[in-house]
Design a protein around this motif. Structure first.
Motif, mmCIF file in Angstrom:
data_model
loop_
_atom_site.group_PDB
_atom_site.id
_atom_site.type_symbol
_atom_site.label_atom_id
_atom_site.label_comp_id
_atom_site.label_asym_id
_atom_site.label_seq_id
_atom_site.Cartn_x
_atom_site.Cartn_y
_atom_site.Cartn_z
ATOM 1 N N GLY A 3 0.795 -1.212 0.000
ATOM 2 C CA GLY A 3 0.000 0.000 0.000
ATOM 3 C C GLY A 3 0.826 1.260 0.000
ATOM 4 N N THR A 4 2.143 1.149 0.222
ATOM 5 C CA THR A 4 3.027 2.313 0.232
ATOM 6 C C THR A 4 3.976 2.285 -0.957
ATOM 7 N N LEU A 5 4.710 1.184 -1.099
ATOM 8 C CA LEU A 5 5.591 1.006 -2.252
ATOM 9 C C LEU A 5 4.887 0.282 -3.383
ATOM 10 N N VAL A 6 4.163 -0.758 -3.029
ATOM 11 C CA VAL A 6 3.427 -1.532 -4.029
ATOM 12 C C VAL A 6 1.972 -1.666 -3.582
ATOM 13 N N ASP A 7 1.063 -1.516 -4.518
ATOM 14 C CA ASP A 7 -0.354 -1.579 -4.175
ATOM 15 C C ASP A 7 -0.831 -3.024 -4.258
ATOM 16 N N THR A 8 -0.364 -3.823 -3.299
ATOM 17 C CA THR A 8 -0.700 -5.242 -3.295
ATOM 18 C C THR A 8 -1.946 -5.556 -2.474
ATOM 19 N N GLU A 9 -2.549 -4.541 -1.863
ATOM 20 C CA GLU A 9 -3.747 -4.820 -1.070
ATOM 21 C C GLU A 9 -4.826 -5.548 -1.890
ATOM 22 N N PRO A 10 -5.063 -5.172 -3.168
ATOM 23 C CA PRO A 10 -6.038 -5.944 -3.946
ATOM 24 C C PRO A 10 -5.648 -7.413 -4.089
ATOM 25 N N TYR A 11 -4.333 -7.708 -4.134
ATOM 26 C CA TYR A 11 -3.880 -9.097 -4.197
ATOM 27 C C TYR A 11 -4.252 -9.839 -2.916
ATOM 28 N N MET A 13 -6.626 -9.020 -0.787
ATOM 29 C CA MET A 13 -8.078 -9.119 -0.680
ATOM 30 C C MET A 13 -8.621 -10.238 -1.557
ATOM 31 N N ALA A 14 -8.118 -10.347 -2.782
ATOM 32 C CA ALA A 14 -8.577 -11.401 -3.689
ATOM 33 C C ALA A 14 -8.231 -12.783 -3.138
ATOM 34 N N THR A 15 -7.047 -12.903 -2.552
ATOM 35 C CA THR A 15 -6.637 -14.190 -1.983
ATOM 36 C C THR A 15 -7.488 -14.540 -0.771
ATOM 37 N N GLU A 16 -7.814 -13.552 0.045
ATOM 38 C CA GLU A 16 -8.672 -13.781 1.219
ATOM 39 C C GLU A 16 -10.051 -14.275 0.794
ATOM 40 N N VAL A 17 -10.604 -13.658 -0.249
ATOM 41 C CA VAL A 17 -11.914 -14.069 -0.752
ATOM 42 C C VAL A 17 -11.857 -15.508 -1.258
ATOM 43 N N GLU A 18 -10.820 -15.834 -2.022
ATOM 44 C CA GLU A 18 -10.680 -17.192 -2.551
ATOM 45 C C GLU A 18 -10.605 -18.227 -1.432
ATOM 46 N N LEU A 19 -9.848 -17.907 -0.392
ATOM 47 C CA LEU A 19 -9.695 -18.833 0.718
ATOM 48 C C LEU A 19 -11.022 -19.020 1.460
ATOM 49 N N GLU A 58 -1.545 -19.815 11.608
ATOM 50 C CA GLU A 58 -0.300 -19.980 10.860
ATOM 51 C C GLU A 58 -0.546 -20.594 9.480
ATOM 52 N N GLU A 59 -1.441 -21.559 9.410
ATOM 53 C CA GLU A 59 -1.763 -22.177 8.120
ATOM 54 C C GLU A 59 -2.469 -21.193 7.200
ATOM 55 N N ILE A 60 -3.327 -20.362 7.768
ATOM 56 C CA ILE A 60 -4.014 -19.342 6.970
ATOM 57 C C ILE A 60 -3.004 -18.364 6.382
ATOM 58 N N VAL A 61 -2.036 -17.943 7.194
ATOM 59 C CA VAL A 61 -1.001 -17.032 6.710
ATOM 60 C C VAL A 61 -0.248 -17.642 5.537
ATOM 61 N N GLU A 62 0.122 -18.897 5.639
ATOM 62 C CA GLU A 62 0.865 -19.542 4.550
ATOM 63 C C GLU A 62 0.027 -19.641 3.281
ATOM 64 N N ARG A 63 -1.265 -19.911 3.440
ATOM 65 C CA ARG A 63 -2.155 -19.965 2.278
ATOM 66 C C ARG A 63 -2.275 -18.585 1.620
ATOM 67 N N LEU A 64 -2.363 -17.556 2.436
ATOM 68 C CA LEU A 64 -2.438 -16.199 1.897
ATOM 69 C C LEU A 64 -1.153 -15.857 1.146
ATOM 70 N N ASP A 66 0.917 -17.874 -0.288
ATOM 71 C CA ASP A 66 0.960 -18.626 -1.541
ATOM 72 C C ASP A 66 0.248 -17.853 -2.653
ATOM 73 N N GLY A 67 -0.948 -17.372 -2.347
ATOM 74 C CA GLY A 67 -1.743 -16.681 -3.355
ATOM 75 C C GLY A 67 -1.171 -15.342 -3.755
ATOM 76 N N VAL A 68 -0.686 -14.571 -2.781
ATOM 77 C CA VAL A 68 -0.185 -13.226 -3.078
ATOM 78 C C VAL A 68 1.170 -13.289 -3.776
ATOM 79 N N VAL A 69 2.039 -14.181 -3.333
ATOM 80 C CA VAL A 69 3.348 -14.324 -3.987
ATOM 81 C C VAL A 69 3.173 -14.701 -5.452
ATOM 82 N N ALA A 70 2.233 -15.588 -5.746
ATOM 83 C CA ALA A 70 1.982 -15.982 -7.135
ATOM 84 C C ALA A 70 1.559 -14.777 -7.971
#
Length: 215
Positions: A3-11, A13-19, A58-64, A66-70
Motif C-alpha cells: 500500500g506504500t511502495l506496491v499496491d498489493t492490497e487488492p492481491y 483481498m482477492a486471496t482472502e476471498v478465494e480462501l 499460521e496455516e491461513i497465513v501460509e495460504r495467503l 501462496d496466493g499473493v506471492v503468485a
C-alpha cells in the motif's frame, strides 16, 4: 511496503476471498480493510475467527502468502512515485530501511525488481516479536541503520503503520491508500509520492501538505 511502495492490497483481498469461498465462508471488503497494516499472524487469527475456517492462524497465513506471492511474480504493482523516490534516495546516498509486516518470502520477489542495496535494512513481520502498531519494527530498523528514530522519515499508508512509526519517534509521511488515516502527532499527509524527492523529505513538518506545496 504493502500500500506504500506496491499496491498489493487488492492481491491480499482477492486471496482472502478465494480462501473463504473454498470453505464456504463469506469475506467482505470491510473485513479486508480491517486487516490493512496488521501483522500477518494477527490477520490469520482474525480470518479464522471471522470465517470459522478449520485452519490454524499460521496455516491461513501460509495460504495467503501462496496466493499473493503468485500474483506478485506475475506483476509488481508499484504505487505512483514510490520506485522513483527510492531510486533518487539511493542516488544521493540516503540509507533506507524497509519495515513491513509481510514475511520475507513475499518481500523477496519484490526486492528483485530494485537495484541491489536499495534497502540497507529489511525488517519483516516474521523477524519481530511485536508487529505494528507497536514501535518495535521501526525501532529495530533504526538501530540496524545506526541512526536515532527521530532522524528518520517513515512513509506509511495505514493507521497501524503510522502509529508504529510515530511511537518509535519517526517523522511520518502518510500517503493514505485503501483506508483512512487520522491526523496525529508527527504526521504529514500527501495524496501520493509523485513529485516527492529527497529534498522534500528533509523539510517535512508536522502538518498537512498538499501537492501544490511540493517544489
Amino acid at each position: 511496503m504493502d500500500g506504500t511502495l506496491v499496491d498489493t492490497e487488492p492481491y491480499w483481498m482477492a486471496t482472502e476471498v478465494e480462501l473463504a469461498e473454498e470453505y464456504g465462508a463469506t469475506w467482505t471488503t470491510e473485513d479486508a480493510k480491517h486487516l490493512v497494516g496488521n501483522s500477518l499472524i494477527s490477520s490469520g487469527h482474525y480470518i479464522r475467527e471471522r470465517t470459522g475456517i478449520p485452519l490454524s492462524a499460521e496455516e491461513i497465513v501460509e495460504r495467503l502468502l501462496d496466493g499473493v506471492v503468485a500474483r506478485v511474480q506475475h506483476a509488481v504493482p508499484w504505487c505512483p512515485g514510490a520506485r522513483e523516490l527510492l531510486l533518487a534516495l539511493k542516488d544521493v546516498g540516503v540509507p533506507c530501511g524497509l519495515v513491513t509486516m509481510s514475511y520475507q518470502r513475499f518481500v523477496a520477489p519484490i526486492l528483485e525488481h530494485l537495484p541491489p542495496e536499495t534497502f540497507r535494512v529489511v525488517v519483516t513481520g516474521d523477524q519481530v516479536d511485536q508487529g505494528k502498531p507497536h514501535p518495535e519494527p521501526y525501532l529495530t530498523a533504526a538501530a540496524a541503520l545506526g541512526v536515532e528514530p527521530d532522524e528518520c522519515v517513515a512513509i506509511e499508508d495505514s493507521p497501524t503503520g503510522a502509529t508504529s512509526a510515530a511511537a518509535a519517534g519517526c517523522q511520518v509521511l502518510v500517503v493514505p491508500n485503501h483506508v483512512a488515516v487520522p491526523p496525529g502527532e508527527r504526521r504529514t499527509f500527501l495524496d501520493s509520492l509523485v513529485g516527492v524527492t529527497p529534498a522534500v523529505l528533509k523539510t517535512l513538518p508536522d502538518r498537512n501538505m498538499a501537492a501544490r506545496d511540493l517544489p
